[in-house]
Design an enzyme around this catalytic site. Sequence first.
Site, mmCIF file in Angstrom:
data_model
loop_
_atom_site.group_PDB
_atom_site.id
_atom_site.type_symbol
_atom_site.label_atom_id
_atom_site.label_comp_id
_atom_site.label_asym_id
_atom_site.label_seq_id
_atom_site.Cartn_x
_atom_site.Cartn_y
_atom_site.Cartn_z
ATOM 1 N N ASP A 17 62.266 7.895 146.704
ATOM 2 C CA ASP A 17 62.228 7.165 147.975
ATOM 3 C C ASP A 17 61.084 6.158 147.987
ATOM 4 O OD1 ASP A 17 60.309 9.201 147.876
ATOM 5 O OD2 ASP A 17 60.363 9.568 150.038
ATOM 6 N N ASP A 22 56.106 6.395 144.059
ATOM 7 C CA ASP A 22 57.375 6.484 143.324
ATOM 8 C C ASP A 22 57.499 5.305 142.366
ATOM 9 O OD1 ASP A 22 59.321 8.472 145.224
ATOM 10 O OD2 ASP A 22 57.799 7.344 146.306
ATOM 11 N N ASN A 46 60.146 8.012 152.342
ATOM 12 C CA ASN A 46 58.945 7.277 152.733
ATOM 13 C C ASN A 46 59.271 6.146 153.698
ATOM 14 O OD1 ASN A 46 56.980 8.717 151.222
ATOM 15 N ND2 ASN A 46 57.684 7.696 149.361
ATOM 16 N N THR A 133 61.306 12.563 143.111
ATOM 17 C CA THR A 133 59.989 12.293 143.695
ATOM 18 C C THR A 133 60.087 12.034 145.193
ATOM 19 O OG1 THR A 133 60.212 9.963 143.016
ATOM 20 C CG2 THR A 133 58.977 11.430 141.544
ATOM 21 N N ASN A 175 57.694 15.677 151.128
ATOM 22 C CA ASN A 175 59.027 15.700 150.530
ATOM 23 C C ASN A 175 59.794 16.963 150.877
ATOM 24 O OD1 ASN A 175 58.675 13.190 149.329
ATOM 25 N ND2 ASN A 175 58.001 14.040 147.369
ATOM 26 N N ASP A 249 53.450 11.217 142.542
ATOM 27 C CA ASP A 249 54.688 11.022 141.775
ATOM 28 C C ASP A 249 54.439 10.664 140.315
ATOM 29 O OD1 ASP A 249 55.986 11.630 144.134
ATOM 30 O OD2 ASP A 249 56.439 9.553 144.637
#
Length: 319
Positions: A17, A22, A46, A133, A175, A249
């Site tokens: 995301d 990420d 996110n 992630t 997450n 991530d």
Amino acid sequence: MSHPSIPSPLKVILDGDPGLDDAVAWLLMLASPEVQVLGITATHGNVGLPLTVYNAGVTLALAGKAGAGVPYFAGADRPLVADLVSAASVHGDSGLPASHLPEPAHAPEAEHAANFIIRTVQAHPHEVTLLATGPLTNLALAFRLAPDIVPLIKEVVWMGGSTTGGNRTPAAEFNALADPHAAQIVFESGVPLRMVGLNVTMQCIADPDRIAALRGLGNRAGEVCAELLTFYAGVYRVRYGTSGGALHDPLAAAAVIRPELLDWQAMRVDIEIQEGLNFGRTVCDLHGVTEQAPNARVAVGVRDEAFFALLLERIATLP
């Protein structure tokens, strides 16, 4: 005369995301010669799905030749059950708060992310690693649509959860909180699973010296990473008193390439899906008190300097 065999590359699907960390993680994967990125699947998290899909295209463009031709897909735009949450306050309204970003070089595919995951695992049984992630919604959808793929997956590596407290609530990491029901499906599926949580990622800080090292690489990818992590650092200094943002991530990405950079412990992990103070918590049985069989290998230690050296080495190879 026999020649030593060259190991075949790790086949990986990147699910996430983006979100600035990420993007850094995906650049690390795309720059790694031992990895073959089969595709990118975007999810809510996110920022909203339209932005995470667009940011996937931007990240591929940033990677230059390494990202050329890698397909990317839109997935779930919301959690399975819970209310939608986002982290724009941490990642900026766009998810990638940097200047001079390239436009995506190609459009996303029409196929849904979950269907791509199913089709790809079926085409490469026991070979595909899923690096997740973000919220686990796309994986949970794939597992429910085609439960037969679960034993065909080589491994899921997830940046999420924690053996300790959270970062979105006192109990829950973002997450996990963003779709705890999806996390529960994945953790109870029996898939080979490794969890890289806040207990290790918060030890990996992009301090000013590390940001300067990325900028000092002299390439666009290093400059963008430095700019993203500078934005991130402001949030972390205020909230946690750290000298920079945590490389959540990217550490999970490094765990795919070099698992020996982390220490692992097999344990039972359950996801709290009851509404309340602990909603979204990863309940990690560190000492085996429930006597339940482990369902994950959880990172409990990290060699931070070696990890960052790997990140810097790989980002240096990008344009």
